[in-house]
Design an enzyme around this catalytic site. Structure first.
Site, PDB file in Angstrom:
ATOM      1  CG  ASN A  56      -0.854  99.044 -58.084  1.00 15.47           C
ATOM      2  OD1 ASN A  56       0.304  99.612 -58.988  1.00 15.47           O
ATOM      3  ND2 ASN A  56      -1.176 100.453 -58.059  1.00 15.47           N
ATOM      4  CG  HIS A 143       3.459 106.014 -50.980  1.00 16.46           C
ATOM      5  ND1 HIS A 143       3.534 104.891 -50.606  1.00 16.46           N
ATOM      6  CD2 HIS A 143       3.139 105.290 -52.601  1.00 16.46           C
ATOM      7  CE1 HIS A 143       3.616 103.191 -51.344  1.00 16.46           C
ATOM      8  NE2 HIS A 143       3.091 104.384 -52.387  1.00 16.46           N
ATOM      9  CD  GLU A 189       6.929 104.242 -51.425  1.00 17.64           C
ATOM     10  OE1 GLU A 189       6.562 104.455 -52.667  1.00 17.64           O
ATOM     11  OE2 GLU A 189       6.775 105.439 -51.622  1.00 17.64           O
ATOM     12  CB  SER A 193       4.185 103.615 -55.911  1.00 17.26           C
ATOM     13  OG  SER A 193       4.793 105.256 -55.357  1.00 17.26           O
ATOM     14  CG  ASP A 218       4.174 102.543 -47.913  1.00 23.08           C
ATOM     15  OD1 ASP A 218       3.547 101.037 -48.300  1.00 23.08           O
ATOM     16  OD2 ASP A 218       4.147 103.262 -48.219  1.00 23.08           O
ATOM     17  CE  LYS A 251       0.079  99.980 -54.342  1.00 24.06           C
ATOM     18  NZ  LYS A 251      -1.086 100.987 -53.085  1.00 24.06           N
TER      19      LYS A 251
END
Length: 395
Positions: A56, A143, A189, A193, A218, A251
């Site tokens: 990341n 997440h 988010e 991800s 997020d 990240k």
């Protein structure tokens, strides 16, 4: 006399021997691990190796000369490595306070609170802020850290279809009819991800206003990469007092920790009621200063985002014809079968390209995938080679 006979005639525990009748204390764990091996979901830790298509570290800062120089200067200034205690005891350092003051300004929020990780920040937020009589509505792909917060929250909670603004509104409308006084919390988010797509933040902000809700965003995979100065996708929203954003520092920023940016009452409440904050040793003052300096550097270094964007465009051009999705810096390529996913990932790793396979429960069953991360740690030649290898390996 055989050893077995001597043990059987001695009292349990005599001479330090274990009782002969004791069962395997970890039998259930061993059985579960054996099951994971059988279905192709067993995990092991492996060291960094090969060209980075899995981290990341989107801006390539984690091992960069820039951050190393900043870190050396911080050490030379005598900033402590350890905090020595929780923030409420003796662990509250001037570096924490300065970072939070700057982060609030940088992310255009009333306040900021620095925690040890994005996981700690998310779980603390959702475990602490929503109260009895409230409702939390989260995207189904949110997440794991938020799910951990939901396990201990006092509020009701539900998940809705991924990136479906109408599903969020339906849940809010139905609940509001019977709960005119409760607060609604919407959890998403900004960039997901494992899928690499973005939440419909503008629509969700309107829904939050309509139902007197708080929108929690997020920004883990957007901070540093997207938005003006790398401030994330929430920066594109008009400033509101019902928006909370979480900015992970480990990240794209190449550091560690996380910043909760929110109205001042939120920070105050977490300091007083957030168990994950109260009972944790404060993050390192050295790291707080490093995050502070890195935010300054990233904010004024548009070339970082420009170079990453060039890699992203090339990856989309070469990988989308092979079935890759997203078009951003997180590129999922769905394989389906868990074993086949890991076999392809293994073949790429053997060829020197660090691509990781992702399996359930991290992703839904039947959607095992290669999660290809596009960063500044690779160049055009690396991306071309990845596409060529994938063309040969994919079924």
């Amino acid at each position: 006399m055989a050893d077995e006979e001597r043990i059987s005639t001695a009292p349990d525990g005599a001479n330090g021997a274990q009782p002969s009748h004791r069962s395997d204390l970890f039998a259930r764990q061993r059985a579960d691990l054996a099951h994971l091996r059988q279905i192709g979901r067993y995990r092991t830790l492996s060291p960094k190796s090969g060209t980075d298509f899995s981290s990341n570290d989107y801006l390539g800062l984690a091992a960069s000369d820039e951050l190393n120089r900043i870190a050396r200067d911080i050490v030379a200034d005598g900033v402590p490595v350890g905090s020595g205690g929780s923030r409420l005891l003796r662990g509250n350092c001037s570096e924490h306070v300065a970072l939070e003051r700057f982060a609030a300004e940088f992310f255009a929020s009333e306040s900021a609170l620095f925690l040890s990780s994005g996981f700690a920040a998310n779980s603390a937020l959702f475990a602490t802020l929503p109260q009895t009589g409230d409702l939390i509505v989260c995207d189904e792909l949110i997440h794991a850290s938020i799910h951990d917060g939901l396990r201990v929250t006092r509020a009701e909670h539900c998940v809705v279809a991924h990136n479906d603004a109408s599903a969020f509104e339906s849940a809010a409308r139905a609940w509001r009819r019977d709960h005119p006084e409760g607060r609604i919390w919407i959890g998403v988010e900004s960039v997901y991800s494992m899928d690499g797509d973005s939440a419909p933040l503008a629509d969700l902000a309107v829904i939050a206003e309509r139902y007197d809700a708080v929108l929690v965003i997020d920004e883990a995979h957007a901070t540093g990469v997207l938005g003006p100065m790398g401030r994330g996708l929430s920066a594109d929203l008009p400033r509101r007092d019902n928006v909370i954003s979480v900015h992970t520092c480990g990240k794209a920023l190449g550091c560690e920790g996380a910043l909760v940016c929110a109205p001042a009452v939120v920070s105050e409440f977490l300091v007083n009621r957030g168990r994950g904050f109260i009972f944790s040793t404060a993050p390192s003052p050295f790291i707080a200063q490093l995050v502070h300096e890195t935010l300054l550097f990233v904010g004024r270094s548009d070339y970082l985002r420009a170079e990453l964007a060039a890699n992203v465009r090339l990856a989309a051009q070469l990988l989308e014809p092979l079935g890759a999705l997203g078009g951003g810096h997180i590129v999922p390529l769905i394989v389906g079968d868990d074993r086949q996913t890991m076999a392809i990932a293994g073949a790429l790793q053997d060829a020197g390209l660090d691509v990781r396979g992702i399996r359930p429960p991290t992703v839904p069953p039947g959607t095992g995938r290669l999660r290809i991360s596009i960063t500044r740690n690779v160049d055009r030649t690396d991306i071309v080679r990845l596409a060529e290898l994938l063309a040969d390996l994919l079924p």
